[in-house]
Design a protein around this motif. Structure first.
Motif, PDB file in Angstrom:
ATOM      1  N   VAL A 221       0.848  -1.188   0.000  1.00 37.01           N
ATOM      2  CA  VAL A 221       0.000   0.000   0.000  1.00 37.01           C
ATOM      3  C   VAL A 221       0.883   1.238   0.000  1.00 37.01           C
ATOM      4  O   VAL A 221       1.927   1.277   0.648  1.00 37.01           O
ATOM      5  N   VAL A 222       0.457   2.268  -0.755  1.00 37.58           N
ATOM      6  CA  VAL A 222       1.133   3.559  -0.797  1.00 37.58           C
ATOM      7  C   VAL A 222       0.162   4.612  -0.296  1.00 37.58           C
ATOM      8  O   VAL A 222      -0.955   4.743  -0.817  1.00 37.58           O
ATOM      9  N   LEU A 223       0.581   5.393   0.698  1.00 32.51           N
ATOM     10  CA  LEU A 223      -0.251   6.425   1.305  1.00 32.51           C
ATOM     11  C   LEU A 223       0.306   7.796   0.934  1.00 32.51           C
ATOM     12  O   LEU A 223       1.495   8.069   1.137  1.00 32.51           O
ATOM     13  N   GLU A 224      -0.545   8.644   0.385  1.00 29.20           N
ATOM     14  CA  GLU A 224      -0.124   9.953  -0.119  1.00 29.20           C
ATOM     15  C   GLU A 224      -0.974  11.050   0.526  1.00 29.20           C
ATOM     16  O   GLU A 224      -2.199  10.995   0.489  1.00 29.20           O
ATOM     17  N   LYS A 225      -0.317  12.057   1.119  1.00 32.32           N
ATOM     18  CA  LYS A 225      -1.069  13.104   1.802  1.00 32.32           C
ATOM     19  C   LYS A 225      -1.718  14.093   0.847  1.00 32.32           C
ATOM     20  O   LYS A 225      -2.677  14.775   1.211  1.00 32.32           O
ATOM     21  N   GLY A 226      -1.229  14.209  -0.375  1.00 30.95           N
ATOM     22  CA  GLY A 226      -1.825  15.124  -1.335  1.00 30.95           C
ATOM     23  C   GLY A 226      -3.205  14.681  -1.778  1.00 30.95           C
ATOM     24  O   GLY A 226      -3.567  13.503  -1.665  1.00 30.95           O
ATOM     25  N   SER A 227      -3.974  15.604  -2.330  1.00 32.87           N
ATOM     26  CA  SER A 227      -5.337  15.291  -2.769  1.00 32.87           C
ATOM     27  C   SER A 227      -5.346  14.274  -3.899  1.00 32.87           C
ATOM     28  O   SER A 227      -6.316  13.539  -4.085  1.00 32.87           O
ATOM     29  N   GLU A 228      -4.266  14.217  -4.650  1.00 33.39           N
ATOM     30  CA  GLU A 228      -4.059  13.202  -5.677  1.00 33.39           C
ATOM     31  C   GLU A 228      -2.569  12.964  -5.784  1.00 33.39           C
ATOM     32  O   GLU A 228      -1.762  13.769  -5.310  1.00 33.39           O
ATOM     33  N   VAL A 229      -2.187  11.874  -6.391  1.00 37.03           N
ATOM     34  CA  VAL A 229      -0.769  11.646  -6.636  1.00 37.03           C
ATOM     35  C   VAL A 229      -0.246  12.777  -7.527  1.00 37.03           C
ATOM     36  O   VAL A 229      -0.859  13.120  -8.536  1.00 37.03           O
ATOM     37  N   GLY A 230       0.864  13.362  -7.138  1.00 34.24           N
ATOM     38  CA  GLY A 230       1.446  14.469  -7.900  1.00 34.24           C
ATOM     39  C   GLY A 230       1.079  15.837  -7.384  1.00 34.24           C
ATOM     40  O   GLY A 230       1.731  16.825  -7.729  1.00 34.24           O
ATOM     41  N   ALA A 231       0.054  15.936  -6.532  1.00 36.11           N
ATOM     42  CA  ALA A 231      -0.403  17.248  -6.061  1.00 36.11           C
ATOM     43  C   ALA A 231       0.656  17.967  -5.238  1.00 36.11           C
ATOM     44  O   ALA A 231       0.695  19.201  -5.208  1.00 36.11           O
ATOM     45  N   HIS A 232       1.516  17.215  -4.551  1.00 36.82           N
ATOM     46  CA  HIS A 232       2.549  17.815  -3.716  1.00 36.82           C
ATOM     47  C   HIS A 232       3.948  17.604  -4.278  1.00 36.82           C
ATOM     48  O   HIS A 232       4.939  17.817  -3.570  1.00 36.82           O
ATOM     49  N   ILE A 233       4.041  17.203  -5.543  1.00 40.55           N
ATOM     50  CA  ILE A 233       5.354  16.970  -6.157  1.00 40.55           C
ATOM     51  C   ILE A 233       5.825  18.249  -6.844  1.00 40.55           C
ATOM     52  O   ILE A 233       5.154  18.779  -7.727  1.00 40.55           O
ATOM     53  N   LEU A 234       6.993  18.737  -6.415  1.00 40.96           N
ATOM     54  CA  LEU A 234       7.599  19.894  -7.069  1.00 40.96           C
ATOM     55  C   LEU A 234       9.076  19.593  -7.253  1.00 40.96           C
ATOM     56  O   LEU A 234       9.782  19.287  -6.297  1.00 40.96           O
ATOM     57  N   SER A 235       9.521  19.656  -8.493  1.00 44.23           N
ATOM     58  CA  SER A 235      10.922  19.392  -8.804  1.00 44.23           C
ATOM     59  C   SER A 235      11.275  20.176 -10.051  1.00 44.23           C
ATOM     60  O   SER A 235      10.381  20.624 -10.763  1.00 44.23           O
ATOM     61  N   GLY A 236      12.547  20.336 -10.341  1.00 41.85           N
ATOM     62  CA  GLY A 236      12.988  21.164 -11.471  1.00 41.85           C
ATOM     63  C   GLY A 236      12.189  21.041 -12.757  1.00 41.85           C
ATOM     64  O   GLY A 236      11.454  21.939 -13.090  1.00 41.85           O
TER      65      GLY A 236
END
Length: 549
Positions: free
Chosen positions: A39-54
């Motif tokens: 199982v993968v648990l993600e705090k963002g509203s969707e996968v990618g919502a909290h991902i920030l990278s270059g």
């Protein structure tokens, strides 16, 4: 111990964080054994919502994990076509020839990507293999077993009142237990921080170092757009005030990523990283590119910069730290996603072997060795002295001595300068305001540069206001009685989202926390000179909602 009021679910492996590290671990586990429960648990509203990278992506990790990623339609489609590095002055620039740059700095063969979209695609691949992926599920607590091992996490707790009591719609959440728990929370994760402290995982490593990365997406004039173009800069406007630099990446659809990184070991508490970023966009080279365009998104996050020396032990009883939770960013290359993926793969292989042997809840043997002797080690060791050189001797020394050290290490695998020390934490590096002059920043013009609150609206951040503030103070008196008189209240400046304010004057001054603005960058938890601010997770789904970061 288990809270009997909560429902429990048992898995082979519980993974916190649907970033490149956590998703790589999940995918690799199911590749090794389709019957493993993951199982993968993600705090963002969707996968990618909290991902920030270059992000310019080195595909070493995805090549190993999913070799046919092109055929499977991965959103990795803009190859680097040109690569330039400049040292800026206020009105001009000097290009550093590519020929003198260490080979590892070459970006050809890499791709300009949205890591948020890459993670969304990776989540689809994981789910197709049978991984359970639950977004909107903040992990608020660790669950410990009878022998002090990490047994699982508490996820999905909702409905607390602002004072922390249970509201009328309170939901206690669930306990998710695993034979092993992987923490892939990213930089300065709240659970990772607890685990590192509890098991003293950093007892033999250098202090972790950090930078604050801020990024905007711009739609520009099609005539100026060059898909695949990569530009990095150092120098102006930071000068001697702080280390750092910028990146400008041309992706598809007439969009460019414009980013700015400020190393958080700066001494002058008057420094305002966000305003340094806004001022940077008025440099003639940047202003000409952006003229006629429009900003469509904004975000910020901390970056681990300590590198090889600062990586803590990666294994703890019952689990492991993955990717940026352990600090696997290659600072000169401004890349960490490939190492995050490789760490997830290595952790999965170690967990698979342990579970096959009938183990669980113990120290995960093998993962540490895979990281310390494999491609991650090779990537980080050869650049290990660039950051300490920059911190101690400035930009020119890091370019010359650090460049030479990287050249030799790239060819021989040996660092002629050895392994240099970082010294102070970024919080301890902050000096008293009386030792420095305030910095006068130009007012944003609303065309190229913007005030913080206007830009935060473009991060699409939202927090339920009736919940407890997820930014807490160890001592409520410290901001006004210590940090304001001694350090000129630096939290009002180092936060890139305007969360902290000193309201009123004189004896009526009070410290206000606007937690609704928080973009989850963790800078406050890192840079506060009194180490008085603690970042915890808000309820699931809250925070930024980044579209294509």
């Amino acid at each position: 111990m288990t809270d009997t009021t909560r429902e429990t679910m048992d898995y082979d492996v519980v993974i916190v964080g649907a970033g490149p590290a956590g998703l790589s671990a999940a995918i690799r586990l199911k590749q090794l054994d389709a019957d493993l429960s993951v199982v993968v648990l993600e705090k963002g509203s969707e996968v990618g919502a909290h991902i920030l990278s270059g992000a310019v992506l080195d595909t070493a990790g995805i090549d190993q994990l999913i070799p046919d990623w092109k055929e499977k339609g991965a959103p990795i489609t803009v190859p680097v076509t040109s690569d330039a590095f400049y040292i800026l002055g206020e009105a001009g620039k000097v290009r550093v020839p590519n020929a003198v740059m260490p080979p590892l700095m070459n970006n050809h063969g890499n791709y300009i990507v949205s890591m948020g979209n890459v993670c969304r695609w990776m989540a689809e691949q994981a789910e197709a293999l049978g991984v359970e992926v639950f977004p909107g599920m903040s992990c608020s607590e660790l669950v410990y077993g009878d022998n002090g091992e990490v047994r699982g996490v508490v996820a999905g707790e909702f409905g607390k009142n602002p004072d922390g009591t249970h509201g009328p719609n309170y939901e206690p959440g669930m306990e998710l237990h695993g034979k092993y728990v992987f923490l892939g929370e990213g930089v300065r994760g709240s659970l990772s921080k607890q685990v590192i402290a509890k098991y003293e995982l950093d007892a033999k490593s250098e202090p972790q170092k950090y930078g604050l990365g801020m990024k905007e997406i711009w739609e520009i004039d099609p005539e100026k757009h060059r898909p695949g173009k990569v530009v990095h800069t150092m120098g102006w406007p930071l000068g001697k005030n702080a280390g750092g630099g910028s990146f400008i990446y041309h992706l598809d659809n007439n969009q460019v990523y414009v980013g700015f990184v400020v190393h958080l070991n700066y001494r002058n508490p008057h420094l305002f990283p966000y305003m340094e970023f806004q001022r940077f966009k008025h440099h003639p080279m940047v202003a000409d590119l952006l003229e006629g365009g429009k900003r469509v998104a904004y975000g910020a996050r901390a970056i681990t910069e300590g590198g090889w020396q600062s990586m803590p032990k990666l294994e703890f009883p019952g689990g492991a730290l993955l990717g940026c939770a352990a600090g696997m960013v290659n600072v000169p290359r401004i890349k960490g996603n490939h190492n995050a993926m490789l760490s997830g793969i290595a952790a999965a292989e170690a967990a698979f072997a342990a579970i096959q042997a009938g183990r669980g809840g113990d120290l995960l043997d093998g993962y540490e060795a895979l990281v310390r002797t494999g491609p991650i080690a090779k990537d980080l060791k050869r650049v290990q002295n660039v950051k300490p050189l920059w911190s101690k001797h400035g930009l020119i020394a890091s370019l010359m001595a650090g460049g030479a050290d990287m050249w030799v290490a790239n060819v021989t695998g040996w660092n002629p300068l050895g392994a240099m020390h970082h010294g102070k934490t970024d919080a301890a590096a902050t000096e008293e305001a009386s030792k420095h002059k305030p910095i006068d920043y130009p007012k944003p013009d609303g065309v190229l540069s913007f005030d913080r609150l206007t830009n935060v609206a473009f991060s699409f951040t939202n927090h339920e206001e009736s919940q407890p503030a997820h930014l807490t103070l160890k001592d409520a008196d410290v901001p006004v009685k210590v940090n304001l008189p001694k350090y000129a209240g630096p939290s009002a400046r180092y936060c890139p989202a305007g969360v902290y304010e000193f309201v009123g004057e004189g004896a009526d001054t009070r410290f206000q926390i606007n937690f609704q603005n928080c973009v989850h960058c963790k800078t406050c938890d890192i840079k506060d000179p009194s180490q008085n601010i603690v970042w915890t997770t808000p309820q699931g789904g809250d925070g930024p909602n980044y579209p294509n970061m």
